[in-house]
Structures are given as C-alpha cells and as structure tokens.
Motif scaffolding. Sequence first.
Motif, mmCIF file in Angstrom:
data_model
loop_
_atom_site.group_PDB
_atom_site.id
_atom_site.type_symbol
_atom_site.label_atom_id
_atom_site.label_comp_id
_atom_site.label_asym_id
_atom_site.label_seq_id
_atom_site.Cartn_x
_atom_site.Cartn_y
_atom_site.Cartn_z
ATOM 1 N N VAL A 221 0.832 -1.204 0.000
ATOM 2 C CA VAL A 221 0.000 0.000 0.000
ATOM 3 C C VAL A 221 0.872 1.261 0.000
ATOM 4 O O VAL A 221 0.665 2.183 -0.812
ATOM 5 N N LEU A 222 1.851 1.313 0.894
ATOM 6 C CA LEU A 222 2.682 2.514 1.018
ATOM 7 C C LEU A 222 3.536 2.744 -0.223
ATOM 8 O O LEU A 222 3.563 3.846 -0.784
ATOM 9 N N LEU A 223 4.249 1.716 -0.656
ATOM 10 C CA LEU A 223 5.182 1.898 -1.758
ATOM 11 C C LEU A 223 4.478 2.233 -3.063
ATOM 12 O O LEU A 223 4.867 3.156 -3.780
ATOM 13 N N TRP A 224 3.397 1.505 -3.371
ATOM 14 C CA TRP A 224 2.757 1.741 -4.657
ATOM 15 C C TRP A 224 1.877 2.964 -4.642
ATOM 16 O O TRP A 224 1.603 3.539 -5.704
ATOM 17 N N THR A 225 1.448 3.415 -3.466
ATOM 18 C CA THR A 225 0.763 4.705 -3.383
ATOM 19 C C THR A 225 1.745 5.826 -3.695
ATOM 20 O O THR A 225 1.419 6.780 -4.416
ATOM 21 N N VAL A 226 2.960 5.716 -3.150
ATOM 22 C CA VAL A 226 3.999 6.692 -3.477
ATOM 23 C C VAL A 226 4.259 6.707 -4.975
ATOM 24 O O VAL A 226 4.304 7.759 -5.616
ATOM 25 N N ARG A 227 4.440 5.505 -5.550
ATOM 26 C CA ARG A 227 4.693 5.417 -6.983
ATOM 27 C C ARG A 227 3.549 6.042 -7.788
ATOM 28 O O ARG A 227 3.785 6.742 -8.780
ATOM 29 N N PHE A 228 2.324 5.785 -7.356
ATOM 30 C CA PHE A 228 1.157 6.292 -8.083
ATOM 31 C C PHE A 228 1.187 7.816 -8.165
ATOM 32 O O PHE A 228 0.979 8.393 -9.236
#
Length: 274
Positions: A221-228
């Motif tokens: 959740v955290l990493l791919w939200t940042v990427r998004f």
Amino acid sequence: MLFNAIRWNPSEGLDLGILTIHYYSVMFLIAFTLGWYIMKRIFIRENIEVEKLDSLFIYTVLATLIGARLGHVIFYDWDYFQNHLLEIFLPVRFEPEFEFTGFRGLASHGAAIGIIVAMYLYTKRILQKPVLFILDRIVIPVASGAIFVRIGNFINSEIIGKPTNSDYGVIFEKLGEDFPRHPAQLYESISYLVIFLILWFIYWKTEKRFKLGYIFGLFLVLLWTVRFFVEFVKEAQVEERAMWLFNTGQWLSIPFIIAGLYFMFRPAQKTYTT
C-alpha cells in the motif's frame, strides 16, 4: 535561495583507467549488502539458521534483476523487444546500429512480481514456512534497497521528472537541458526511507509482525501509493501505452495497492508465532 534550481551534471563513476566503477552499480551493491545485514538480524531474532540466508540472497538478487528486466520489456517496451528478443538479457542494442547500452531498462513492478515468485519457491524448497512469513520480512530490506536504487537513478540523470516551469528543480545538464525538472528520483528515495522506517518500527516494536501478511500488505500500500502519485510529475520512460486518465506505471500500481489492502484487512487473518 533554497528553492533555486540546482545544476546537476556528475560523472557516471570513478574512472580508474582500466575500468570505471559506476555509481549506479555501487548503489545496487549497497542496497543488496544492507539488505543482507538487515535480514541477518531478522533471521537471528526468528531463530532461523543464518546459513539459509545465503540462498535467500541469491533468490532475491536473481528475482530482482530478472523480474525488473522482464517487467520493463513486457509492460513498457514490448513493441520494440518483440522483434529483438536477443537484446532482452544482453547489454547491447543491434538497431539502428550496434551500441553497448549496459543493462538499462528495469521496472520495479516486474521486480516486485519476481520477488514474490522467488519467495514462494524459497519457502517451499528451503525455509519450510508460510510464504507470507518471509514476505512480511523481506519487504523491510527491499524498502531500504529502493532508497539507493533511486539515488542511482538520480546520479545517472534517468527516470527524470517533468519540468517545474519555475525556478525550483534540478537542471539535468547531462541531458543537454537548461531548465529545471522535478527531482522525481529523490521524491521517491525520501519516501522509501520513510516507508523503511515505518516497516522497521512495526516489525521490531509492535505485535503486528505476528499477523501473517500485514507488514507485506502495508508495504504494498505505502510503496505503490507513493509510486502512483510521483508518476504525476515523472516523464514517461518510453512511449506510453496507457493514456486514459493514468499512465502505465499508475495502472500497474493499482492492483498492488488493492492486494496490499486485502492482506492488511482480510477478515480471517492468520497469525504466526515463533
């Protein structure tokens, strides 16, 4: 002033005459070495034989590099590579003329899939524990490694951000430009540092580590939200396929976020005790 543009034009590495030590390669070396020491501490805490760490290291390195390369080829540049299959794992390009390119073109989405598959194989063949057990722990060094990979991208002036249209930003002189861009690589690197600290704290200081899949889900959740969100200020690495509303990187991030939420909040959470 603090928000004035920074001119960025470092060398790619240390020229020793007979060879050049590329900073990007050094960043990868730091990432994997630090990850090894982090997992060693975790293995000791979990009373797992440290000898099994060597196999984990090999699985992780191969999965990261192979998965990241295939991810770039399949998700971002298949139109080219479908007619140049030999170039997928070769550090050269044959068209329009022969060129030594190095191993460029790595996608973190592919690396994530590769690591998940590798951890499944590792738990079945060597660790003999639930796959979510190792995924809950491997994401901690993965987050720390991502910090240095993005620093390497910044040094190489790659995966650049969009123009800021202001005095703020970084002027990537290596690209022959004289206008500032968003330092998107540093946005991600700093974010990954925060994610690493959160995961580290949760694993060492809370009881959440006993919930199978929770830390893994939180990482997704955290990493791919940042990427998004960072994708909004990043230039497309190749000609984008997904043009409706979001770019390719954002569309690929959404399934990881949904999967992460599932592992964090699934109704029947299993627990693991040492």
